[in-house]
Design an enzyme around this catalytic site. Structure first.
Site, PDB file in Angstrom:
ATOM      1  N   HIS A 266      54.300  35.568  40.547  1.00 12.52           N
ATOM      2  CA  HIS A 266      52.996  34.935  40.763  1.00 12.52           C
ATOM      3  C   HIS A 266      52.315  34.770  39.407  1.00 12.52           C
ATOM      4  CE1 HIS A 266      49.395  34.104  43.302  1.00 12.52           C
ATOM      5  NE2 HIS A 266      48.771  34.490  42.201  1.00 12.52           N
TER       6      HIS A 266
ATOM      7  N   HIS B 166      45.412  44.040  41.574  1.00  8.15           N
ATOM      8  CA  HIS B 166      45.182  44.095  40.137  1.00  8.15           C
ATOM      9  C   HIS B 166      43.786  44.628  39.813  1.00  8.15           C
ATOM     10  CE1 HIS B 166      43.630  40.163  41.386  1.00  8.15           C
ATOM     11  NE2 HIS B 166      42.904  40.110  40.286  1.00  8.15           N
TER      12      HIS B 166
ATOM     13  N   GLU C  16      35.028  38.836  38.383  1.00  6.93           N
ATOM     14  CA  GLU C  16      35.377  37.671  39.190  1.00  6.93           C
ATOM     15  C   GLU C  16      34.405  37.495  40.360  1.00  6.93           C
ATOM     16  OE1 GLU C  16      39.338  38.392  40.505  1.00  6.93           O
ATOM     17  OE2 GLU C  16      40.162  38.572  38.488  1.00  6.93           O
TER      18      GLU C  16
ATOM     19  N   HIS D  58      34.235  40.919  42.478  1.00 12.26           N
ATOM     20  CA  HIS D  58      35.111  41.997  42.026  1.00 12.26           C
ATOM     21  C   HIS D  58      34.850  42.173  40.537  1.00 12.26           C
ATOM     22  CE1 HIS D  58      37.764  40.346  45.457  1.00 12.26           C
ATOM     23  NE2 HIS D  58      37.014  41.335  45.917  1.00 12.26           N
TER      24      HIS D  58
ATOM     25  N   HIS E 209      41.455  45.112  43.420  1.00 10.63           N
ATOM     26  CA  HIS E 209      41.362  44.204  44.560  1.00 10.63           C
ATOM     27  C   HIS E 209      42.688  43.479  44.724  1.00 10.63           C
ATOM     28  CE1 HIS E 209      39.931  42.141  40.941  1.00 10.63           C
ATOM     29  NE2 HIS E 209      40.391  41.016  41.452  1.00 10.63           N
TER      30      HIS E 209
END
Length: 451
Positions: free
Chosen positions: A302, A345, A351, A375, A381
């Site tokens: 990803h 992560h 964020e 976050h 999260h």
């Protein structure tokens, strides 16, 4: 003056409007609403055409490098200095960094959509701050707001001296009348208004809601492509700037400003949107997020969400943004032997996420269009428990993620929620419960050794 070529269809016909635009990001543009209004070969003629006044609007210091220098020359019916005395106005639920009315919790936060008021509320009165960081007077950081409006700004005008405004509609189309002309933004598009530029907003579809990133720092620009090469991500040609259009009307009108964190208002006897011609590169613009050319993995793993960055406000640390605007649009997922949703992560960047329509792949339940998540720095999260379980067992074949458009305002500074945001009934008290069912899958045993 450049405009949309009539022979080229709009990629999304439902977003097409009858307005004319110039194309390109960061271009040196020029436009005139009356022939001959724009001087040629000089900036400030002794007597401009039509009895206009010449005026400069600078978005950077005069001595900023040519590549980053932003300024406009405006040729207007009256200079902008002609207005009444500014008096303090109610701030409502609008706040500015640094936030001092609440402590920042060590917790992941998520809000349901905030309702649009029933009483008459225009775009300015409908601004609600969820959080901010940095310091507007030091010109670093961002403010993050919702707008909740049901009434157009007809005799009211606004400019923000604290930062440029990145506007993300979620419900209802907006028509922005600015000093450089008129542009329109629908859900799925964004609009950016430079710091200090006067505008008013007309609601085309009644009650409207959306998000605003108030950028106190360096103006947004396009991120570098690096090894990707010369194309991909957001392409310059897809950004659209209005052509000159002026209002020559008088009356008992109001001009508002946000200045050093406070709202001020004054009476003005004419429309300040009286610019007949202009040239420069400190301009408002719009962008259709569907034109973003997604770059994704075609092998394994990803990728970092930075590959979805549309706009970036640089800080003094290379590669570490004052603010990034990142989107998560429809796209193909094809990675092999890979957990495809975002992994769990912790991040030094903070964020804030919003959802324009559809569902977000990592947390399809509880994160609703018009809602938000926060976050902050180093708070872990990632996917909800059921998403992790499903993705861990999914058959890995090419999959197209459709009916989704989420975005993120990301910043190097901790985003401090406001007191109102922390006390709002829309704040979900049980957000962290989405990770509680995560089971222990570990099947190994610790090695025996000296104790």
């Amino acid at each position: 003056m450049a405009s949309i070529s009539p022979g080229i269809p709009h990629p999304r016909p439902e977003l097409a409007d009858e307005l004319e635009y110039q194309h390109g990001f960061g271009n040196e543009c020029e436009s005139e609403a009356l022939p001959g209004a724009l001087p040629v070969g000089l900036r400030s003629p002794q007597r401009p055409a039509y009895g206009l006044y010449a005026e400069q609007l600078s978005g950077t210091a005069f001595t900023a490098p040519r590549a980053s220098n932003r300024r406009n020359w405006l040729y207007r019916i009256r200079p902008s200095v002609k207005h009444g005395k500014f008096e303090t106005a109610p701030d409502g639920l609008l706040r500015t960094g640094p936030i001092r009315d609440a402590h920042t919790p060590a917790a992941q936060l998520r809000w349901n959509p905030f309702p649009i008021p029933a009483k008459p509320t225009d775009w300015v009165d409908g601004l609600v701050t969820l959080g901010a960081n940095g310091d507007a007077q030091m010109q670093l950081g961002v403010g993050i707001h919702l707008y909740l409006a049901n009434e157009s700004m007809t005799d009211r005008f606004f400019f923000n001296a604290d930062g440029e405004l990145l506007i993300v509609p979620q419900q209802g189309r907006l028509r922005l009348h600015t000093e450089c002309g008129v542009l329109q933004a629908a859900p799925g598009e964004i609009a950016v208004v430079p710091r200090g530029m006067v505008f008013r907003i007309v609601l085309l579809d009644g009650p409207s809601r959306g998000y605003v990133c108030e950028n106190y720092g360096q103006a947004f620009t396009l991120p570098e492509r690096g090894l990707v090469g010369s194309d991909g991500f957001a392409n310059e040609r897809d950004f659209m700037t209005p052509v000159a259009a002026f209002e020559d009307r008088e009356g008992d009108l109001e001009l508002m400003t946000k200045y050093c964190g406070r709202l001020f208002a004054c009476r003005i006897d004419h429309s300040p949107l009286d610019v007949v011609a202009w040239w420069g590169n400190n301009v408002p613009y719009k962008y259709d997020l569907a034109r973003f050319a997604v770059i994704n993995t075609v092998s394994v793993d990803h990728p970092d969400p930075s590959i979805f960055t549309v706009l970036s406000s640089c800080s003094h640390t290379p590669g570490v943004a004052n603010a990034d605007f990142v989107i998560f649009p429809p796209r193909w997922q094809v990675a092999t032997d890979t957990f495809r949703p975002p992994p769990y992560h912790r991040n030094i960047m903070s964020e804030f996420m919003g959802l324009i329509h559809g569902a977000y792949e990592s947390r399809p339940e509880g994160f609703l269009p018009g809602g938000a998540t926060l976050h902050n720095c180093m708070l872990p999260h990632g996917p909800a428990a059921e998403v992790h379980e499903k993705a861990s067992r999914a058959r890995l074949e090419p999959t197209y993620l459709d009916n989704t458009l989420a975005f993120m305002f990301e910043s190097r500074y901790v985003i401090q929620p406001t007191k109102h945001a922390l006390q709002a009934p829309e704040l979900q008290a049980d957000y962290a419960d989405c990770w509680a069912p995560l089971p222990k899958h570990f099947m190994g045993r610790p090695k025996r050794g000296p104790r």
